[in-house]
Design a protein around this motif. Structure first.
Motif, PDB file in Angstrom:
ATOM      1  N   ASN A  62     -47.027  -9.704   1.480  1.00  0.00           N
ATOM      2  CA  ASN A  62     -47.249  -8.673   2.486  1.00  0.00           C
ATOM      3  C   ASN A  62     -48.433  -9.121   3.334  1.00  0.00           C
ATOM      4  O   ASN A  62     -49.560  -9.206   2.853  1.00  0.00           O
ATOM      5  N   ILE A  63     -48.136  -9.406   4.599  1.00  0.00           N
ATOM      6  CA  ILE A  63     -49.206  -9.841   5.500  1.00  0.00           C
ATOM      7  C   ILE A  63     -49.251  -8.966   6.748  1.00  0.00           C
ATOM      8  O   ILE A  63     -49.742  -9.364   7.801  1.00  0.00           O
ATOM      9  N   GLY A  64     -48.685  -7.746   6.620  1.00  0.00           N
ATOM     10  CA  GLY A  64     -48.763  -6.791   7.710  1.00  0.00           C
ATOM     11  C   GLY A  64     -47.629  -6.881   8.703  1.00  0.00           C
ATOM     12  O   GLY A  64     -47.565  -6.096   9.649  1.00  0.00           O
ATOM     13  N   THR A  65     -46.700  -7.829   8.520  1.00  0.00           N
ATOM     14  CA  THR A  65     -45.565  -7.940   9.427  1.00  0.00           C
ATOM     15  C   THR A  65     -44.463  -6.974   9.010  1.00  0.00           C
ATOM     16  O   THR A  65     -44.516  -6.353   7.948  1.00  0.00           O
ATOM     17  N   HIS A  66     -43.437  -6.841   9.856  1.00  0.00           N
ATOM     18  CA  HIS A  66     -42.270  -6.006   9.545  1.00  0.00           C
ATOM     19  C   HIS A  66     -42.694  -4.602   9.110  1.00  0.00           C
ATOM     20  O   HIS A  66     -42.199  -4.063   8.113  1.00  0.00           O
ATOM     21  N   GLY A  67     -43.597  -3.992   9.855  1.00  0.00           N
ATOM     22  CA  GLY A  67     -44.000  -2.630   9.522  1.00  0.00           C
ATOM     23  C   GLY A  67     -44.738  -2.523   8.209  1.00  0.00           C
ATOM     24  O   GLY A  67     -44.573  -1.566   7.466  1.00  0.00           O
ATOM     25  N   ASN A  68     -45.560  -3.528   7.933  1.00  0.00           N
ATOM     26  CA  ASN A  68     -46.333  -3.560   6.683  1.00  0.00           C
ATOM     27  C   ASN A  68     -45.417  -3.625   5.463  1.00  0.00           C
ATOM     28  O   ASN A  68     -45.639  -2.974   4.448  1.00  0.00           O
ATOM     29  N   PHE A 123     -53.204  -6.787   1.361  1.00  0.00           N
ATOM     30  CA  PHE A 123     -52.348  -7.910   1.730  1.00  0.00           C
ATOM     31  C   PHE A 123     -52.455  -9.010   0.684  1.00  0.00           C
ATOM     32  O   PHE A 123     -53.476  -9.157   0.012  1.00  0.00           O
ATOM     33  N   GLY A 124     -51.416  -9.818   0.580  1.00  0.00           N
ATOM     34  CA  GLY A 124     -51.445 -10.920  -0.364  1.00  0.00           C
ATOM     35  C   GLY A 124     -50.069 -11.514  -0.568  1.00  0.00           C
ATOM     36  O   GLY A 124     -49.091 -11.123   0.088  1.00  0.00           O
ATOM     37  N   ARG A 125     -49.986 -12.474  -1.504  1.00  0.00           N
ATOM     38  CA  ARG A 125     -48.713 -13.141  -1.760  1.00  0.00           C
ATOM     39  C   ARG A 125     -48.653 -13.660  -3.193  1.00  0.00           C
ATOM     40  O   ARG A 125     -49.683 -13.996  -3.797  1.00  0.00           O
ATOM     41  N   ALA A 126     -47.423 -13.702  -3.726  1.00  0.00           N
ATOM     42  CA  ALA A 126     -47.130 -14.363  -5.000  1.00  0.00           C
ATOM     43  C   ALA A 126     -46.114 -15.452  -4.696  1.00  0.00           C
ATOM     44  O   ALA A 126     -45.101 -15.188  -4.029  1.00  0.00           O
ATOM     45  N   GLU A 127     -46.372 -16.670  -5.183  1.00  0.00           N
ATOM     46  CA  GLU A 127     -45.513 -17.795  -4.832  1.00  0.00           C
ATOM     47  C   GLU A 127     -45.244 -18.684  -6.038  1.00  0.00           C
ATOM     48  O   GLU A 127     -46.095 -18.847  -6.921  1.00  0.00           O
ATOM     49  N   LEU A 128     -44.048 -19.244  -6.033  1.00  0.00           N
ATOM     50  CA  LEU A 128     -43.663 -20.275  -6.993  1.00  0.00           C
ATOM     51  C   LEU A 128     -43.148 -21.464  -6.188  1.00  0.00           C
ATOM     52  O   LEU A 128     -42.176 -21.338  -5.435  1.00  0.00           O
ATOM     53  N   TYR A 129     -43.804 -22.618  -6.334  1.00  0.00           N
ATOM     54  CA  TYR A 129     -43.372 -23.830  -5.654  1.00  0.00           C
ATOM     55  C   TYR A 129     -42.554 -24.690  -6.606  1.00  0.00           C
ATOM     56  O   TYR A 129     -42.866 -24.792  -7.800  1.00  0.00           O
ATOM     57  N   LEU A 130     -41.527 -25.344  -6.069  1.00  0.00           N
ATOM     58  CA  LEU A 130     -40.756 -26.346  -6.789  1.00  0.00           C
ATOM     59  C   LEU A 130     -41.258 -27.706  -6.329  1.00  0.00           C
ATOM     60  O   LEU A 130     -41.336 -27.971  -5.118  1.00  0.00           O
ATOM     61  N   LEU A 131     -41.602 -28.586  -7.273  1.00  0.00           N
ATOM     62  CA  LEU A 131     -42.216 -29.873  -6.950  1.00  0.00           C
ATOM     63  C   LEU A 131     -41.338 -31.031  -7.398  1.00  0.00           C
ATOM     64  O   LEU A 131     -40.630 -30.940  -8.407  1.00  0.00           O
ATOM     65  N   ASN A 132     -41.425 -32.146  -6.658  1.00  0.00           N
ATOM     66  CA  ASN A 132     -40.731 -33.365  -7.082  1.00  0.00           C
ATOM     67  C   ASN A 132     -41.668 -34.217  -7.945  1.00  0.00           C
ATOM     68  O   ASN A 132     -42.803 -33.805  -8.248  1.00  0.00           O
ATOM     69  N   TRP A 165     -57.182  -7.567  -0.962  1.00  0.00           N
ATOM     70  CA  TRP A 165     -56.001  -8.146  -1.601  1.00  0.00           C
ATOM     71  C   TRP A 165     -55.163  -7.074  -2.289  1.00  0.00           C
ATOM     72  O   TRP A 165     -55.627  -5.972  -2.545  1.00  0.00           O
ATOM     73  N   ILE A 166     -53.930  -7.413  -2.567  1.00  0.00           N
ATOM     74  CA  ILE A 166     -53.000  -6.490  -3.231  1.00  0.00           C
ATOM     75  C   ILE A 166     -53.500  -6.210  -4.644  1.00  0.00           C
ATOM     76  O   ILE A 166     -53.780  -7.127  -5.424  1.00  0.00           O
ATOM     77  N   GLU A 167     -53.584  -4.944  -4.984  1.00  0.00           N
ATOM     78  CA  GLU A 167     -54.211  -4.540  -6.245  1.00  0.00           C
ATOM     79  C   GLU A 167     -53.352  -4.876  -7.472  1.00  0.00           C
ATOM     80  O   GLU A 167     -53.868  -5.235  -8.525  1.00  0.00           O
ATOM     81  N   ASP A 168     -52.038  -4.725  -7.348  1.00  0.00           N
ATOM     82  CA  ASP A 168     -51.146  -4.993  -8.477  1.00  0.00           C
ATOM     83  C   ASP A 168     -50.194  -6.110  -8.071  1.00  0.00           C
ATOM     84  O   ASP A 168     -49.144  -5.881  -7.475  1.00  0.00           O
ATOM     85  N   LEU A 198     -47.506 -22.252  -9.720  1.00  0.00           N
ATOM     86  CA  LEU A 198     -47.703 -20.829  -9.468  1.00  0.00           C
ATOM     87  C   LEU A 198     -48.904 -20.624  -8.557  1.00  0.00           C
ATOM     88  O   LEU A 198     -49.876 -21.384  -8.603  1.00  0.00           O
ATOM     89  N   HIS A 199     -48.854 -19.553  -7.749  1.00  0.00           N
ATOM     90  CA  HIS A 199     -49.971 -19.262  -6.845  1.00  0.00           C
ATOM     91  C   HIS A 199     -50.000 -17.776  -6.525  1.00  0.00           C
ATOM     92  O   HIS A 199     -48.974 -17.160  -6.238  1.00  0.00           O
ATOM     93  N   LEU A 200     -51.183 -17.185  -6.573  1.00  0.00           N
ATOM     94  CA  LEU A 200     -51.442 -15.847  -6.056  1.00  0.00           C
ATOM     95  C   LEU A 200     -52.499 -15.973  -4.971  1.00  0.00           C
ATOM     96  O   LEU A 200     -53.520 -16.641  -5.182  1.00  0.00           O
ATOM     97  N   GLY A 201     -52.249 -15.360  -3.829  1.00  0.00           N
ATOM     98  CA  GLY A 201     -53.154 -15.575  -2.717  1.00  0.00           C
ATOM     99  C   GLY A 201     -53.630 -14.308  -2.044  1.00  0.00           C
ATOM    100  O   GLY A 201     -52.916 -13.307  -1.964  1.00  0.00           O
ATOM    101  N   ALA A 202     -54.855 -14.372  -1.538  1.00  0.00           N
ATOM    102  CA  ALA A 202     -55.428 -13.356  -0.649  1.00  0.00           C
ATOM    103  C   ALA A 202     -55.638 -14.006   0.706  1.00  0.00           C
ATOM    104  O   ALA A 202     -55.725 -15.244   0.811  1.00  0.00           O
TER     105      ALA A 202
END
Length: 481
Positions: free
Chosen positions: A294-300, A272-281, A394-397, A384-388
């Motif tokens: 991917n956090i396990g929702t919607h059938g993984n 599980f994990g996430r890749a994110e890009l935030y837009l800031l003021n 965490w997601i391997e790739d 930028l953010h990568l999260g576990a």
């Protein structure tokens, strides 16, 4: 004796072709209009039916038990979801695109079997290998030796900024994307001006990110020359945790297009994990987010998100928050996420990228008009953010490859926008009836009178406009009735 065949690029050594039934041409169905009181009928049109080609085969296995295994192998080989190449050894320069219809019932005798494979060709024509021809000084003449029209694909490498691209043949059939301009009354302008372009080859100039949604900033990034990746995610917590970096733009942007390329590929269903890009003021507050997680929702499933934010009021609008048109569609994701704003209208886009063809696919679009000006803050920076999550694997790739920001300029009444710049690629795909710029479908730029045309039998003449702006080639397969 050249009596066998290959299907989907594979030929089986245990098969011998006993008999093939190949019609001289596919069934022709004429449509007639009968008029009372008038002799005969008027020919309204012609339809070409599918091509059906039964092939009787002799299957040779070592013993009765292996014959059953051969049956399983046959099923794996012959059952395809889409038409595949069918080539007969006695006709090696012709390709049929076929699917298997019906079953294959073998008359078994110990380690042998006799049966009929019925190949059906939804496209009734025979095809040749692919030919390629290069335009010279924006002109080209092609001789189509086929007995049927052929569907070409034109590929234009852009050499000069251009407001349009047009191909015309000897019959005045044409296809055009964009629009020309009147040099006495109008002038071209750059609609999308590159303001920010960062790739995963250096961490220089990036600052530490401050906050991330639903968790903490922890750990660190590294770059592999192609992407930003997480070196560490920090100590496990009960929430999201992972590295984050940010960078300011050179100017505040009112109208903009932000896009990024992510890889989010889980090797197991427990990653599980996430890749994110935030837009800031300008105050560092989040005004938008592009994410794939991917956090396990919607059938993984991987879930893509494009979200508008106002952290001062707490308002939020999810333009995209979905796994795609079906679950797990965006698993093994490598592709683009985009958010564009122009005159208060937001456009969001997520699509996967085929690295072989350079074309986008499995796309999702969304549009939102901010009539109340709830989300009208200027763009000042990206983060930028990568999260576990918690202590889960965490997601391997997972990676962020590139971030670009374009300033969208507003034209005056006499300006016509450039649609492509040097290094871009324009494709007129007459096979799939699509127009692409850098792999993305742009049929929205199609000229109203343009049409998808084919190569006629015998000679075809083409010219490209505007001259000197493109390096052009065409790809096509000749077709035979």
């Amino acid at each position: 004796m050249n009596n066998n065949f290959s299907f989907n690029g594979i030929k089986k050594p245990y098969i011998t072709t006993v008999k093939k039934e190949r019609p001289v041409f596919t069934r022709v169905n004429r449509r007639f209009l009968y008029i009372p009181g008038r002799p005969g009928a008027h020919l309204e049109g012609t339809d070409y039916d599918i091509r059906i080609q039964p092939v009787t085969v002799w299957v040779n296995a070592e013993n009765g038990q292996s014959l059953q295994k051969v049956k399983e192998d046959l099923a794996s080989w012959l059952i395809t979801e889409e038409p595949a190449e069918l080539i007969f050894e006695d006709e090696p320069d012709r390709i049929y695109y076929a699917v298997v219809d019906g079953g294959l019932d073998l008359e078994e005798l110990v380690n042998y079997g006799l049966g009929v494979i019925t190949f059906v060709c939804p496209d009734p024509y025979k095809h040749t290998k692919e030919f390629t021809a290069q335009f010279k000084n924006d002109f080209l003449t092609i001789r189509n030796h086929g007995t049927a029209e052929a569907k070409p694909i034109f590929e234009m490498e852009v050499l000069q900024p251009t407001t349009y691209c047009m191909i015309e043949n000897q019959n005045k059939e044409y296809m055009m994307i964009g629009q020309p301009y009147d040099v006495t009354k109008e002038q071209p302008y750059i609609r999308e001006e590159l303001s920010f372009d960062k790739r995963g080859n250096t961490l220089t100039e990036w600052s530490a990110g401050t906050t991330v949604d639903g968790g903490i900033v922890a750990g660190s990034f590294y770059v592999d020359g192609n992407a930003f990746r997480a070196k560490t995610y920090g100590a496990n917590t009960a929430a999201w945790h992972g590295p984050s970096i940010s960078m300011s733009l050179d100017e505040l942007l009112t109208d903009f297009r932000v896009q990024t390329y992510f890889t989010v590929k889980s090797k197991t269903d427990k990653s599980f994990g996430r890749a994110e890009l935030y837009l800031l003021n300008a105050g560092g507050q989040k005004i938008g987010k592009l994410a794939m997680k991917n956090i396990g929702t919607h059938g993984n499933s991987n879930v893509g998100e494009v979200i508008l934010r106002d952290e001062t009021t707490g308002n939020q609008h999810a333009m995209i928050q979905t796994p795609g048109i079906r679950e797990r569609l965006w698993n093994n994701f490598y592709g683009i996420l985009r958010l564009e704003r122009e005159k208060g209208v937001y456009k969001a886009y997520i699509a996967m990228l085929d690295t072989k063809t350079g074309q986008y696919h499995t796309a999702w679009h969304a549009e939102f008009k901010d009539d109340g000006k709830v989300y009208d803050d200027q763009l000042a920076a990206v983060q930028l953010h990568l999260g576990a999550y918690a202590g889960l694997q965490w997601i391997e790739d997972i990676a962020i490859h590139r971030v670009t920001v374009y300033k969208i300029n507003r034209p005056v009444s006499y300006e016509v926008p450039y649609i492509a710049q040097p290094g871009d690629t324009i494709v007129f795909d007459m096979v799939n009836e699509d127009l692409l710029i850098n792999g993305e479908s742009r049929v929205d730029l199609k000229d109203f009178g343009g049409e998808y045309f084919a190569l006629k039998s015998n000679l075809n003449d083409f010219r490209i406009s505007p001259t000197g702006n493109f390096k052009t080639k065409v790809r096509y397969r000749e077709r035979y009735k």
